[in-house]
Design a protein around this motif. Sequence first.
Motif, PDB file in Angstrom:
ATOM      1  N   THR A   1      47.145  39.391  51.104  1.00 58.19           N
ATOM      2  CA  THR A   1      47.309  37.999  51.483  1.00 58.19           C
ATOM      3  C   THR A   1      47.797  37.213  50.276  1.00 58.19           C
ATOM      4  O   THR A   1      47.205  37.302  49.192  1.00 58.19           O
TER       5      THR A   1
ATOM      6  N   THR B   1      45.688  34.243  44.874  1.00 58.72           N
ATOM      7  CA  THR B   1      45.456  32.815  45.103  1.00 58.72           C
ATOM      8  C   THR B   1      46.162  31.954  44.073  1.00 58.72           C
ATOM      9  O   THR B   1      45.844  30.788  43.912  1.00 58.72           O
TER      10      THR B   1
ATOM     11  N   ASN C   1      36.262  47.057  48.517  1.00 55.76           N
ATOM     12  CA  ASN C   1      35.202  46.114  48.861  1.00 55.76           C
ATOM     13  C   ASN C   1      33.818  46.633  48.557  1.00 55.76           C
ATOM     14  O   ASN C   1      32.834  45.923  48.714  1.00 55.76           O
TER      15      ASN C   1
ATOM     16  N   SER D   1      36.842  40.870  49.175  1.00 53.41           N
ATOM     17  CA  SER D   1      38.089  41.532  48.815  1.00 53.41           C
ATOM     18  C   SER D   1      38.415  41.311  47.349  1.00 53.41           C
ATOM     19  O   SER D   1      37.826  40.490  46.664  1.00 53.41           O
TER      20      SER D   1
ATOM     21  N   ASP E   1      43.408  35.857  40.784  1.00 54.27           N
ATOM     22  CA  ASP E   1      43.538  34.400  40.647  1.00 54.27           C
ATOM     23  C   ASP E   1      44.237  34.018  39.352  1.00 54.27           C
ATOM     24  O   ASP E   1      44.096  32.918  38.851  1.00 54.27           O
TER      25      ASP E   1
ATOM     26  N   SER F   1      40.632  40.691  54.138  1.00 54.98           N
ATOM     27  CA  SER F   1      41.838  41.238  53.519  1.00 54.98           C
ATOM     28  C   SER F   1      41.429  42.130  52.355  1.00 54.98           C
ATOM     29  O   SER F   1      40.351  41.973  51.784  1.00 54.98           O
TER      30      SER F   1
ATOM     31  N   THR G   1      43.903  39.789  47.786  1.00 52.50           N
ATOM     32  CA  THR G   1      44.293  38.396  48.012  1.00 52.50           C
ATOM     33  C   THR G   1      44.749  37.776  46.705  1.00 52.50           C
ATOM     34  O   THR G   1      44.044  37.867  45.695  1.00 52.50           O
TER      35      THR G   1
ATOM     36  N   THR H   1      40.322  39.696  44.664  1.00 52.10           N
ATOM     37  CA  THR H   1      41.065  38.452  44.550  1.00 52.10           C
ATOM     38  C   THR H   1      41.739  38.359  43.193  1.00 52.10           C
ATOM     39  O   THR H   1      41.105  38.557  42.164  1.00 52.10           O
TER      40      THR H   1
ATOM     41  N   ASP I   1      48.103  33.513  49.129  1.00 51.49           N
ATOM     42  CA  ASP I   1      47.668  32.166  49.507  1.00 51.49           C
ATOM     43  C   ASP I   1      48.000  31.239  48.347  1.00 51.49           C
ATOM     44  O   ASP I   1      47.459  31.395  47.252  1.00 51.49           O
TER      45      ASP I   1
END
Lengths: 679, 272
Positions: free
Chosen positions: A335, A288, A252, A258, A262, A283, A286, A260, A337
């Motif tokens: 995470t 996504t 971070n 966080s 994608d 988190s 992550t 991510t 998601d």
Amino acid sequence: MNPKRVLAVLFAVLLVSSASFVVDVGADRPAPVPFEDTITMGMTAAATVQAEERGVEVPRAEVFYSQYRYVVGYHGVASLADELGREGHARQFGTPLAIYVSDYANADLNVTDEGLFRISDAPSTYEGWVAAEDAHFVVGSRARTPAGEAVVPFSDRSVAESFAAEHGGTVRDWDAVRSNSFDTGAATGEAFRAEVRAQHEWADRQVANATALLDRPVSVVVGEDAPTLPAAVEAAPPNTTVRVPAGTYDVNATGDGSLTVDKPLTLRGAGNDTHLRGDGNGSVVTATTGRVAVADIRISGVGDTFSDENVSTDQGDAWDYRVQLGYGYGDAGVTLDSANGSLVRNVSVDTPANGVVVRWSENAVVDGVTVNGSDDWTDGFMGVMVMRSRTVVQNSTFVGGRDGVYTHLSDGLVVRDNRMVGEGGMRFGVHEMYTSDALVADNAVTGASTGVVVMTRPNGNLVVGNHVRDSYAGVNVAGRASYVAENVVVDNHYGLEAPSQTSIYERNVVVENDIGFRASSLIPTNRVVENDFVDNDRYVTASLGPLRVWTADGRGNYWDDAPGSDAGGDGVLDRPFQPSGPVDSRVGDTPGAATLANSPSLTAIRALQGAVPGLRPTGVVDEAPLADPVRPAVVDRAAGANGTETTETDATAVPDGDANATEMTAVGATGIAPMEGDA
Amino acid sequence: MNRESVDRLLAVAGRELATVVRTRAFLALAGGFAVVVAALAWTAGAVGYVPLVLDLLTPVEVLVPALALAFGYRTVLGDAERGELDVIRTYPVSRATYVLGAYLGRAAALLVAVIVPLSAVALLVPLFGGVGTTVVASHAASDSPVLYLRFVVLTAAFALVVMAAAMAVSTNARSSRAGVAVAVTLGVALVVGFDAGIVAGLVGGVVPEGALELALGLSPNSAFRGLVLESVVGGVAGAPSTSPVPSVLGLLAWLAGALAVATVTVWSGERR
């Protein structure tokens, strides 16, 4: 002495009493009672809430039985028909004296385009009760409830016919409906075992499918091809691997929250030497999008938020919106998601909140993860938090934290071969909420409040082959039509707890618990046979409902100290056993109780006790106790491995005069949330 | 039967009643029976009438014959041993009147000893029964005091039959010792022997399956048990129903046969 008066009085008494043979007992039908006052069966909590929120009408029924003194209410006429046909139902309940069903003759009904069955709340329309044998049922119409097909009863045949004309289906009488099967009921042991195999096979396919993500070619190596992790993810083309060599990466520190992912990428470290360090907010990783893999890394620096109140999603009108926000959006090491088919593999996480969160991610796999959570459950959250996702969680280790695996509305997920090390501070090993048809298999839980717990009245859960030790309760399954088999529960306060209905408990090994089995449902519909009860302080407690018969097809359970002999050589003791009774429950530990239990007078008196179980005081009777353990090797292992710890447990055992009182104190002491109210 | 013989019958019955009431051993036996019934009913935790019947059925089946034989086996024997029978024979009392009167007197006492405790323990159900919660709507199911009343009536009938058998014992035994021996033998036969015989017959093929119902009618205990299960529990438990006719006929045959034997054997020859 003048005998005239004595003889006259006796003669008169006998004559008048003889009239009792003329009176027809049970001729008058009891009047219907408000549905809220009945014991209800037949629908999951999720379906009930859903029906209420969406204004869906569910036809109801209530039954007065000859041998059960509470009025039983059914959500759905179909579930009543199925339950009446269930094997063993008549044995425990007797015959129905009166059956009432919802009467929609005066109701303004409509069926929505999706087939949902609704009733207008205009004051001119109302729903009444009609005796089932006087009712006309529309079967096979397009009307649905959250529990399945709606069988719609009317007192007036012409109204039924016009409903059928408008919405399809045929008009049937009660006898025809009753002999139907609507597939809402419990399966047989064999069907459950097939279900268990099918679930394992499904999980195997998901694991193979997700593991294939590790074969993606390496496109970017962090530190060589890209300076930072986010840069590497940015640079890597889809369907390739980003390699993260050994080293510590401050995730971070780049400032934009966080990491991510994608696009469909595989993020692969070098094992524990690849350390992703968060800054204690949010988190760490992550995903996504679908098909993301995170493997072979160590994560720390996870945020400490359990419930993110600032999230806004498009789910605002879902009935479980508050649960989603409360549980599904906390901080985690990884995470997922909306990341269908993703993989988290060989990742170890130190976390004050969740280890892995899986939400809206079907067919995701969490494999070989290690999560180190808080020492006390109140300070932490879930090892794996699964929300609205049918996933696989396997081969993982959860140390401390609140629950090892928590599931919300994730029908059909598989949690297998995991290890939950509670160290006395964990709440639940596996915690299912509003989750039906899930498989929880071969997990080992120690030192939790409850090893495996299923709440909120779901259907068809399979809890198989789990080992729970040194916990307050071993396995506690609520809901209906579930399968609890081959679990081994050792050295807990309660071995098995059964608030469930119409479920099968078989081949469980219950050893050295304070109380082997806590039969806590008011309605005695579980089938409990071929379980081994060995060296428990008390076999069974039951505080509610009538006498339960734990025998089916001439076979019961193995109770280690049950007196009697197997004269017939069929593996069944000749004498019925009452594990909850005043004499039989003491056979193993009170000197002399065995002698008393073998008294012919006691045997004679109890010979007829199982005849009307529904009218008996609460308890358990086994009419065919087994002469030998069902799983002797497992029993020996369970008992042997534990020999030295017995004294310690005995010292901390709660004296159990009143099961409820004990439960209450224990709840108070450890702060366990009350059953069913967790959400 | 004319008025005179009715008066004589009642006189004999009154004499027997007085004997029973004056004999402390009978009071002790009756009291013992009452205590056992009360204890069983209490420990069974009766939540309903039908379960209470099932809890009491087996004990009653054993204790009522014991009580009836104890009450009855010395009826005529005692008179004979004390020489009172010789005195009675000088009165204008026929054998039938004497036997029936003695039977009525003893049976009346026995019925009081059986009916009172059985009826009393039924009060436990309304006092301590019920379903233990008021949160959920409950109802009586198939349970009813009427069913319990049937049990009491059937028990009374069973007691009357065994008392008649006790009369036959008392007219046939030549001494107290023989009387005790025969009474005990009869008691064992009632509780165990006849049924064991039927089982043996069934195993050996002497009793065909189709005749089982009839054979059970021959054993008073089985007849009684069958009638109770049929009329009290039958509607509740839903077991295959048996015809009550052989049982009723069997019990009546035992009653009439035993009294006839007693009448024939009480004394023989002309009045002295």
